[in-house]
Design an enzyme around this catalytic site. Structure first.
Site, mmCIF file in Angstrom:
data_model
loop_
_atom_site.group_PDB
_atom_site.id
_atom_site.type_symbol
_atom_site.label_atom_id
_atom_site.label_comp_id
_atom_site.label_asym_id
_atom_site.label_seq_id
_atom_site.Cartn_x
_atom_site.Cartn_y
_atom_site.Cartn_z
ATOM 1 N N GLU A 118 1.229 -1.229 0.471
ATOM 2 C CA GLU A 118 0.138 0.083 -0.229
ATOM 3 C C GLU A 118 0.835 1.260 -0.196
ATOM 4 O O GLU A 118 0.405 2.555 0.233
ATOM 5 C CB GLU A 118 -0.949 -0.007 1.428
ATOM 6 C CG GLU A 118 -0.300 0.480 2.493
ATOM 7 C CD GLU A 118 0.313 -0.289 3.092
ATOM 8 O OE1 GLU A 118 1.417 -0.364 3.332
ATOM 9 O OE2 GLU A 118 -0.216 -1.199 4.155
ATOM 10 N N HIS A 160 6.388 1.172 12.277
ATOM 11 C CA HIS A 160 6.153 -0.446 11.071
ATOM 12 C C HIS A 160 7.273 -0.268 10.302
ATOM 13 O O HIS A 160 7.519 -1.518 9.696
ATOM 14 C CB HIS A 160 4.871 0.135 10.163
ATOM 15 C CG HIS A 160 3.685 -0.101 10.813
ATOM 16 N ND1 HIS A 160 3.085 -1.418 11.826
ATOM 17 C CD2 HIS A 160 2.646 0.464 10.214
ATOM 18 C CE1 HIS A 160 2.159 -0.787 11.800
ATOM 19 N NE2 HIS A 160 1.630 -0.058 11.696
ATOM 20 N N ASP A 196 -0.500 3.390 19.014
ATOM 21 C CA ASP A 196 -1.148 3.687 17.959
ATOM 22 C C ASP A 196 -1.664 1.673 18.108
ATOM 23 O O ASP A 196 -1.659 1.072 18.556
ATOM 24 C CB ASP A 196 0.000 3.284 16.878
ATOM 25 C CG ASP A 196 -1.032 3.713 15.755
ATOM 26 O OD1 ASP A 196 -0.368 4.710 15.369
ATOM 27 O OD2 ASP A 196 -1.060 2.406 14.947
ATOM 28 N N HIS A 198 -2.391 0.159 15.534
ATOM 29 C CA HIS A 198 -1.136 -1.167 15.097
ATOM 30 C C HIS A 198 -0.371 -1.634 15.264
ATOM 31 O O HIS A 198 0.247 -0.755 15.967
ATOM 32 C CB HIS A 198 -0.735 -0.745 13.282
ATOM 33 C CG HIS A 198 -2.453 -0.307 12.350
ATOM 34 N ND1 HIS A 198 -2.274 1.413 12.437
ATOM 35 C CD2 HIS A 198 -3.234 -1.334 11.977
ATOM 36 C CE1 HIS A 198 -3.381 1.467 11.920
ATOM 37 N NE2 HIS A 198 -4.458 -0.211 11.741
ATOM 38 N N ASP A 285 -4.827 6.220 16.731
ATOM 39 C CA ASP A 285 -6.054 5.328 15.220
ATOM 40 C C ASP A 285 -6.985 4.816 16.396
ATOM 41 O O ASP A 285 -7.737 3.249 15.543
ATOM 42 C CB ASP A 285 -4.955 4.644 14.612
ATOM 43 C CG ASP A 285 -3.822 4.482 14.855
ATOM 44 O OD1 ASP A 285 -3.886 4.608 15.903
ATOM 45 O OD2 ASP A 285 -3.010 4.247 13.877
ATOM 46 N N TYR A 324 -6.057 8.822 11.909
ATOM 47 C CA TYR A 324 -6.247 8.967 10.159
ATOM 48 C C TYR A 324 -7.745 9.488 10.005
ATOM 49 O O TYR A 324 -8.472 9.726 9.543
ATOM 50 C CB TYR A 324 -6.843 7.729 9.306
ATOM 51 C CG TYR A 324 -5.347 7.101 9.978
ATOM 52 C CD1 TYR A 324 -3.737 7.615 8.343
ATOM 53 C CD2 TYR A 324 -5.050 5.793 10.845
ATOM 54 C CE1 TYR A 324 -3.167 7.434 8.921
ATOM 55 C CE2 TYR A 324 -4.064 5.874 10.446
ATOM 56 C CZ TYR A 324 -2.442 6.718 10.016
ATOM 57 O OH TYR A 324 -1.151 6.428 10.195
HETATM 58 C C1 OKP Z 1 0.300 2.963 9.866
HETATM 59 B B1 OKP Z 1 0.407 3.278 11.091
HETATM 60 C C2 OKP Z 1 -6.042 -0.321 5.137
HETATM 61 C C3 OKP Z 1 -5.090 -1.057 4.956
HETATM 62 C C4 OKP Z 1 -3.966 -0.250 5.574
HETATM 63 C C5 OKP Z 1 -1.808 0.214 6.651
HETATM 64 C C6 OKP Z 1 -2.042 0.587 8.103
HETATM 65 C C7 OKP Z 1 -0.797 1.192 8.423
HETATM 66 C C8 OKP Z 1 -1.120 2.094 9.526
HETATM 67 N N1 OKP Z 1 -7.092 -0.321 3.603
HETATM 68 N N2 OKP Z 1 -2.471 -0.667 5.789
HETATM 69 O O1 OKP Z 1 0.512 2.031 12.048
HETATM 70 O O2 OKP Z 1 -1.132 4.187 11.798
HETATM 71 ZN ZN ZN Z 2 -1.696 2.712 13.163
#
Ligand code: OKP
Ligand code: ZN
Length: 343
Positions: A118, A160, A196, A198, A285, A324
């Protein structure tokens, strides 16, 4: 609290993010910064400060030299090979394939050094990533120089990015470099707390075999959420690092009650670990209306979270990661900072 920020983030703004089989305007976009900057002003924070140049010396201690060179040259090589669009990995090294020889062709190099397609590289990505790192480093220098805490308003984010792969909107792992800088500055033990939504797979990867840096994270269950292949509770570190990795995994719909319990669990571990400095990977997020996440935190919850983190009482660098729900990113981010400051 001082904030370090570079306008260079604008140099990184890919046209497309591969999502649901289409190219969409990336969630991780420049406007995110505007909402944070305007909320900082509204709440009377001191004017943001531009960092100096990034210093790659600490980065080189934890990141792969070939990877850094790749990031620096990828755009030019891509263009020289006649590619018309942005740099996008169409494939990635998979199970039971060879990873011991780096491809000569740029298309192959991109696949080698990428873990999530992505994320596109554009003409200005390297400079933006360097300046993002520079903000993190300036915040670290402020704290090493005696400030209780500082905020690195980084974009692009970093958690990441591993020692040798980019993806998940991240190129250089800002938080990991800050942690390494605290070690170089004499802190015997450093903790990275990643709130975060993620899992910070890059940060975990970088410190997984080290006992001097604790990585503690609260994130969406990898069975349900990116990065899918890391972040499980049974990943506790290896070798010297055994016990210095803590993954708190929470399911879809998780609200502030259980989230705060996980936060307290991380905080207790940070205390027991004997950390002398703290790096916070500050993504917001986990917010209820985030378009790509599934926790249910509300804006005041970020104030409370900040307070709990502030009460740890350690010298702290807060490093911006994700978030986001752009209209609310300013309030949520600055709530963490304000909670921290009045702990
Ligand atoms: C970055 B951070 C959405 C999928 C997105 C990547 C997410 C990255 C997050 N269709 N995949 O940790 O906020
Ligand atoms: Zn994230």
């Amino acid at each position: 609290m001082r904030t370090f920020f570079s306008e260079d983030h604008r140099l990184h703004f890919p046209k497309g993010e591969l999502s649901g089989g289409r190219f969409i305007t990336p969630h991780e976009r420049p406007a995110r910064m505007e909402f944070i900057l305007s909320r900082l002003r509204e709440r009377g924070f001191p004017p943001v400060e531009a960092p100096g140049e990034a210093d790659l010396t600490p980065a080189r201690r934890i990141l792969d030299e070939g990877f850094l060179h790749f990031l620096e040259t990828a755009w030019d090589e891509w263009k020289a090979a006649g590619m018309e669009g942005e740099v996008i990995a169409a494939g990635m090294p998979t199970r039971r394939q060879r990873h011991d020889r780096i491809p000569r062709h740029i298309d192959g190099k991109v696949e080698y050094y990428c873990h999530a397609s992505e994320t596109a590289i554009t003409r200005g990505t390297w400079q933006a990533a360097l300046s993002s790192l520079a903000s993190a480093q300036a915040a670290q220098a402020a704290v090493a120089g005696g400030e209780r805490a500082a905020f690195a308003l980084c974009r692009p984010p970093g958690h990441h990015a591993t020692r040798d792969q980019y993806g998940g909107y991240c190129f250089l792992n800002n938080a990991a470099v800050v942690a390494e800088m605290f070690r170089m500055g004499g802190a015997a033990r450093v903790a990275v707390l990643d709130i975060d939504f993620h899992h910070g797979n890059g940060t975990q990867d970088i410190f997984y075999r080290r006992g001097d840096v604790l990585f503690a994270s609260i994130h969406g269950d990898p069975l349900d959420a990116y990065p899918y292949f890391a972040g499980f509770a049974d990943e506790t570190g290896e070798g010297e690092g055994e016990g210095a990795n803590l993954n708190c995994v929470l399911g879809p719909g998780t609200g502030y009650g259980p989230w705060a319990e996980a936060l307290d669990h991380c905080i207790a571990r940070i205390r027991d670990f004997g950390a002398e400095a703290l790096v916070v990977s500050l993504g917001v997020d986990a917010y209820k209306n985030d378009p790509i996440s599934f926790f249910r935190l509300d804006s005041p919850d970020f104030l409370d979270a900040g307070r709990r983190i502030g009460r740890i009482g350690l010298p702290t660098v807060l490093v911006m990661e994700g978030g986001y729900a752009i209209e609310q990113i300013g309030v949520n981010t600055v709530n963490v900072l304000e909670g921290f400051a009045d702990a």
